[in-house]
Design a protein around this motif. Structure first.
Motif, PDB file in Angstrom:
ATOM      1  N   ASP B   4       0.853  -1.181   0.000  1.00  0.00           N
ATOM      2  CA  ASP B   4       0.000   0.000   0.000  1.00  0.00           C
ATOM      3  C   ASP B   4       0.891   1.233   0.000  1.00  0.00           C
ATOM      4  OD1 ASP B   4      -2.149   1.637  -0.030  1.00  0.00           O
ATOM      5  OD2 ASP B   4      -2.988   0.997   1.898  1.00  0.00           O
ATOM      6  N   CYS B   5       0.465   2.248  -0.688  1.00  0.00           N
ATOM      7  CA  CYS B   5       1.253   3.468  -0.750  1.00  0.00           C
ATOM      8  C   CYS B   5       0.280   4.627  -0.913  1.00  0.00           C
ATOM      9  CB  CYS B   5       2.226   3.404  -1.939  1.00  0.00           C
ATOM     10  SG  CYS B   5       3.257   4.866  -2.078  1.00  0.00           S
ATOM     11  N   LYS B  17      -4.268   5.227  -5.093  1.00  0.00           N
ATOM     12  CA  LYS B  17      -3.002   4.608  -4.702  1.00  0.00           C
ATOM     13  C   LYS B  17      -1.904   5.298  -5.475  1.00  0.00           C
ATOM     14  CE  LYS B  17      -2.142  -0.083  -3.184  1.00  0.00           C
ATOM     15  NZ  LYS B  17      -2.333  -1.516  -3.408  1.00  0.00           N
ATOM     16  N   LEU B  18      -0.787   5.543  -4.788  1.00  0.00           N
ATOM     17  CA  LEU B  18       0.346   6.190  -5.414  1.00  0.00           C
ATOM     18  C   LEU B  18       1.277   5.149  -6.008  1.00  0.00           C
ATOM     19  CD1 LEU B  18       1.614   8.900  -2.908  1.00  0.00           C
ATOM     20  CD2 LEU B  18       0.685   9.272  -5.188  1.00  0.00           C
ATOM     21  N   SER B  19       1.856   5.444  -7.131  1.00  0.00           N
ATOM     22  CA  SER B  19       2.953   4.602  -7.598  1.00  0.00           C
ATOM     23  C   SER B  19       4.202   5.084  -6.865  1.00  0.00           C
ATOM     24  CB  SER B  19       3.148   4.777  -9.105  1.00  0.00           C
ATOM     25  OG  SER B  19       3.654   6.074  -9.345  1.00  0.00           O
ATOM     26  N   MET B  20       5.201   4.210  -6.833  1.00  0.00           N
ATOM     27  CA  MET B  20       6.431   4.525  -6.126  1.00  0.00           C
ATOM     28  C   MET B  20       7.057   5.825  -6.627  1.00  0.00           C
ATOM     29  SD  MET B  20       9.296   3.497  -4.374  1.00  0.00           S
ATOM     30  CE  MET B  20      10.515   2.884  -5.537  1.00  0.00           C
ATOM     31  N   GLU B  21       6.988   6.034  -7.963  1.00  0.00           N
ATOM     32  CA  GLU B  21       7.648   7.223  -8.517  1.00  0.00           C
ATOM     33  C   GLU B  21       6.975   8.497  -8.004  1.00  0.00           C
ATOM     34  OE1 GLU B  21       6.428   4.697 -10.701  1.00  0.00           O
ATOM     35  OE2 GLU B  21       8.343   3.767 -10.175  1.00  0.00           O
ATOM     36  N   ARG B  22       5.641   8.452  -8.009  1.00  0.00           N
ATOM     37  CA  ARG B  22       4.934   9.654  -7.593  1.00  0.00           C
ATOM     38  C   ARG B  22       4.965   9.820  -6.072  1.00  0.00           C
ATOM     39  NH1 ARG B  22      -0.562  10.418 -10.184  1.00  0.00           N
ATOM     40  NH2 ARG B  22      -0.306  12.110  -8.681  1.00  0.00           N
ATOM     41  N   LEU B  36       4.375   4.270   2.912  1.00  0.00           N
ATOM     42  CA  LEU B  36       4.648   3.192   1.982  1.00  0.00           C
ATOM     43  C   LEU B  36       4.775   1.881   2.758  1.00  0.00           C
ATOM     44  CD1 LEU B  36       5.563   2.391  -0.942  1.00  0.00           C
ATOM     45  CD2 LEU B  36       7.891   2.908  -0.214  1.00  0.00           C
ATOM     46  N   GLU B  45      14.634  -4.843  -4.661  1.00  0.00           N
ATOM     47  CA  GLU B  45      13.398  -4.102  -4.498  1.00  0.00           C
ATOM     48  C   GLU B  45      13.549  -2.992  -3.452  1.00  0.00           C
ATOM     49  OE1 GLU B  45       8.816  -5.938  -4.272  1.00  0.00           O
ATOM     50  OE2 GLU B  45      10.551  -7.004  -3.437  1.00  0.00           O
ATOM     51  N   GLU B  52      15.404   6.029  -3.489  1.00  0.00           N
ATOM     52  CA  GLU B  52      14.381   7.040  -3.687  1.00  0.00           C
ATOM     53  C   GLU B  52      14.244   7.937  -2.459  1.00  0.00           C
ATOM     54  OE1 GLU B  52      12.456   7.412  -6.490  1.00  0.00           O
ATOM     55  OE2 GLU B  52      11.398   9.123  -5.621  1.00  0.00           O
TER      56      GLU B  52
END
Lengths: 321, 321, 321, 321, 321
Positions: B4-5, B17-22, B36, B45, B52
């Motif tokens: 979950d993010c 839901k956010l992607s990791m980049e955003r 996160l 991973e 980041e």
């Protein structure tokens, strides 16, 4: 349930019982504080009080749920003290633990009790001491803690008697006090868990400078701390004694087993004599002169009896019988 | 695996839901933080996440490898908290220990879990408390630790029941609870190793001034610390109880052995009587008057029976049978 | 009961006994202090003294009720020191614990004793040391504490002898010292409870700067503290020794049981030989050649005897008999 | 014996092996440090090195004699760290303890090893991490300590397996693991003596401000300290487990004794029946009607057999056989 | 008795023996200090010395009476250090404890010894180290303490050997090491009481700033402290090992009892066979066909023998014999 609510001014109780609504007002007056006593309140009930007096969310949760450790916590000007009550129920040899939560602020004190504590005598005794009451809500806290520690002393006394009884059983006859020792150990551990952390809390109360515990009360709290340390030393000693009693008991059991084994063996030895002799004269040899003697039988019986009596005497003398 | 993010702003979750980049971008916005959640990440991973968010090399290693002690470590503005999760698996009487690593920075919180912990309920409960969430990532840390300590309490409850069962076995009949006591001791030690060091970490969290744990949260952490100390006291008591139970058990075994020995001996004694008497009348003396009596045999049998019954009654009375 | 009351000036006792009324005055004179000795006062009696000398309410309660822990408490300029007295009553193997409360102020010292303490020798010895007495009331406190710690040393010596006696019993014959060991443990615990907290009090006396304990006395109190620590180390060692003695005793009991079992078994084995042989020749087979031998009976008897003697010798050699 | 000697500059090893003489020079150059590895040096050999690098007389003695406690000592700018190495030799169930002395100065690091430590892998691993090496000699110290603590973890793992094997023996059949448990306890104590004091030394390294341990390395030492504490907790738990195993083992021995005693007694009881009956019918009374019955003998045999079988069944059912 | 008295100047001993009178003068010279060695002085004898050098009344009493705890005490510029000496008397397995009192002032050092300490070697070794002696009286103190701690190490070594012997006895045959274990525990406790408090004293010596222990000596005292801590860890481990040995021993005793019981029972079982069979054929039934068989007797004997041999083989195989 609210059991008592009164305003105190200059060390004296103001006449009449206050309603909750007027308690808030009274607390607001200078030189006056309100003592509100609650018993096992429901969440809603206590929420109302907490809102009225501005208690912290976490403290409220603790007060309603009970089962806290003894402690002092500071929430702004208010301090929240949790004290365990302890009563030794002699017939069941169990320690009965309750809990009192005390919220002390400059202008009010709220006591929430769960379980076997009865605060009415504390209130009465305190109302007869205006000099103490004049110190404000902190004096109420002192009176409660002092009362609780006195109850611990009584509970310790109850334990003491049972420990002494158990000792008599360990070194006496015909008992197996193992289970009793174990159960007492369990209760002692519970008693210890209820009382030991209070020491830290009391130290905190007389060392820190809480506004609600004015300087002259420090000596009083120090005195209670001292009493508590006597109790905790005794409790610690109970544990040590019960540990030793458990081991002494094991030794006694082994000892008794050995004594029984000796006793049994002695009788077996005595019984072996006639059996052996009878076996010999039961043999079928053709030429066994004794068999033909006129009083052979009587002689043998008498000899066997004599030997048995001799053995009996020897065993008796050496303590096997 | 990222489970979950989400970004939180002013105590509320931003939709979607956010992607990791955003997530990195969102964390950069003022008044916003990102939570996160990762489960048993592979090294690669987690390396990506660490890069980041700028996590320290050592913390990353710890988070991926798990098997850390509970602790708080400070790396610049970020703190890394390791908490153990504990679940008591009753049928196996085993404590199942997992681990959650929490990285708390002013604008993000990353939770890495290994083993049986489930953080979804924590997130849900927390999202229903915007007032708490408004304190930022520190509130997430509080919610997690609070949840874990509540789980410890449940695990301790599971132990408590098994300890009580074991006690019944020790003082009951027909069990040999030695192995069970030993195994419970082993589990208690493991439980203790998982929980005790957290106390130090919590103390650190409410005493130190970590930027990510703002003042108003201190009281919350103090409250959790207090709950933890109740658990650790109970665990310590389990150890003491199991120690005593082991010794009480040994005493009971000895006791039972003695009882058995007495019972056996009593029967041997009873059986010795006819044997001895029969031996005597089996002797071959020529002159044994009793042998010629008409009812000698019956008389002897009757006497023997009477003596045996008398012995039986005596042994019964004295508790040997 | 007031037992002695005198004024001291420049290290010397002023002639004559003071009445209580004049004691107050005398205390007020510069360079003079009063030493008032009281024994088990009633509440009223001591209240009068307390009022005269301005003692704190709580201290008074402690002094009258006794059963305090050793401690130092400061009430303004006055300090209140509680010391336990200990005497080992050898015939009963019991420690007899008493109590002395000392109130030390710049111009007076009040000693209240309960139980077996006798302070007369302390006063005499001190009066022969004007150099010490010149330090004022603090010197009286030192003399009392020093005396008490010397008594502890003697009591420890008494314990030591009993512990050594118990050791002889454990490893000797014919005793069951279990109860004695246990009782000694109980007394040691009581002794420890009476002496150990004094260490803290003494440390306080030589570290803190109480006005009534001037600098030059610090070395004296440090010396007493050191003696006390020797006593407490010994007491702690008694506990350890008695613990080990209890376990060694259990081993000895088991050992002795095994020896007895072997001895018994050896005799059973020896007795089994004639029984078995006699059984064989007691069989009623028609064709048993040995039965008809002229000296069969004698031969069998001789053989059995030989076998028995051989067995006896074997058991003797292997230590079973 | 010097095993390796190299100069490091900016995190990278300078080509070629240095002779001792040129090592001193190289150490003197700015931004360069020398790492000198020595194995069990003779006194003369190490004296030469110590003179070259200006080590303190006492540190030299310690380094040559080995058998030091883990520690950090400061001699001016140089710190002397002693670390124990530990290897668990599984076939012998023994812990093999060696020692590494590390002298860390701003421009050199000297490692002296005794016993089973091999530092070559540490050097290799470190040379592949120029970022760490760039922190200077302190990084070498970190790499060594980190390596050693990893070895402890492995040794603890070896113990763990043996402890589990011992448990199986305690609760299994046909073993007497007493000696094994005892021997393991001995090894655990030695392991503990080798590892526990390192904790203090590590704490010192990350709390104090040694010039040779720059700020960025503190986190690394803290990480090692944390790993060490996991090991020491496990070791402590081994001790507790082995203690309990010893007592559980004693209980099992007693239990088995009781079972054997019951089994033996059951057989004795079964054998007593025919003996008793045979005795009765072996009596020589003239009038014993059963003796004249045609099938008396067969009847008696059958009855005896039936009773014996019944007893066998009863004992089987009650678990005595 | 004065055993040696010399003046030291610039690290070197001035020629000739000093008389006590001239010692005082010599001590007064700049850059010179006097070392006076006394053995078990009488009170009068030491009073004279104390007056000459201005020692404190309490220190004098301690030095003459001996039986002090190891300690450091400061009297103005002079410090008084008490160190215990320890020698392990192997044949008696006893620790022999003596005492050395050292008075260290800027211009003299007085050593008073009681019991088995011999300081002559310390003086000789120190005189060969002018660099150390140049640090003044503090160096003498260092040399003495260093020597004593080395003796402790030797004593610990003596213990170690006896503990290992005891272990062999516990797990070997034919010994009852209970008393030996207990006695060793007693000695270990005494050893511990003699050595442990020295740690505190040494810490004090290297942390505090006594004028008589100049900065460069701190490292030396730290080194001794470290050696002492190794000894105290070993002593602590002896206690743990002896505790475990005592329990292991109990288990072995129980084990052996069970083995003996099984062995005995096996023989009883074997002997029961002929007895039972003989009983059966000793019955007097008129119709017992086997009795009339020609080789009935031989057949029965052979069968019995066969059964006995079979049982013997079974018991052998199952480890009961």
């Amino acid at each position: 349930m609210i059991v008592d609510c009164a305003a105190y001014e200059g060390g004296r109780r103001r006449e009449g019982k206050l309603s909750m609504e007027r308690a808030g007002e009274a607390a607001g007056e200078a030189g006056t504080f309100v003592w509100l006593g609650v018993v096992e309140p429901s969440e809603a009930e206590f929420k109302a009080i907490a809102d009225e007096f501005g208690l912290h969310e976490l403290a409220v949760e603790d007060a309603v749920r009970a089962h806290q450790r003894p402690k002092v916590e500071e929430y702004g000007e208010t301090i929240h003290v949790v004290v365990k009550t302890a009563r030794y129920v002699d017939p069941k040899e169990m320690i009965e633990v309750g809990e009192v939560s005390v919220f002390v602020a400059p202008d009010f004190v709220i006591t929430v009790r769960h379980g076997n504590a009865d605060l009415a005598p504390v209130r009465q005794r305190l109302e007869s001491r205006p000099d103490l009451l004049a110190h404000g809500p902190g004096a109420v806290l002192y009176a409660i803690v002092d009362h609780m520690v006195d109850r611990y002393m009584e509970a310790a006394h109850g334990f003491d008697e049972d420990v002494r009884e158990v000792e008599l059983q360990v070194f006496g006859e015909g008992h197996n006090p193992t289970e009793r020792i174990y159960k007492l150990e369990r209760e002692v551990l519970e008693f210890q868990a209820a009382t030991a952390p209070l020491g830290e809390a009391l130290e905190d109360l007389c060392r820190s400078n809480y506004a609600v515990v004015p300087e002259p009360l420090h000596e009083y709290f120090r005195d209670v701390e001292d009493h508590l340390r006597r109790v905790t030393t005794r409790i610690e000693n109970f544990r040590q004694l019960l540990d030793s009693a458990l081991e002494a008991n094991l030794t006694q059991v082994s000892m008794r087993q050995n004594e029984d084994m000796r006793k049994i063996s002695a009788w077996v030895a005595i019984a072996a004599v006639p059996t052996m002799v009878a076996g010999i004269y039961g043999m079928n040899f053709e030429h066994m002169p004794e068999l033909e003697w006129r009083y052979g039988y009587q002689l043998v019986l008498a000899t066997v009896l004599a030997v048995c009596l001799y053995l009996y005497w020897r065993f008796k003398r050496s303590g096997w019988l």
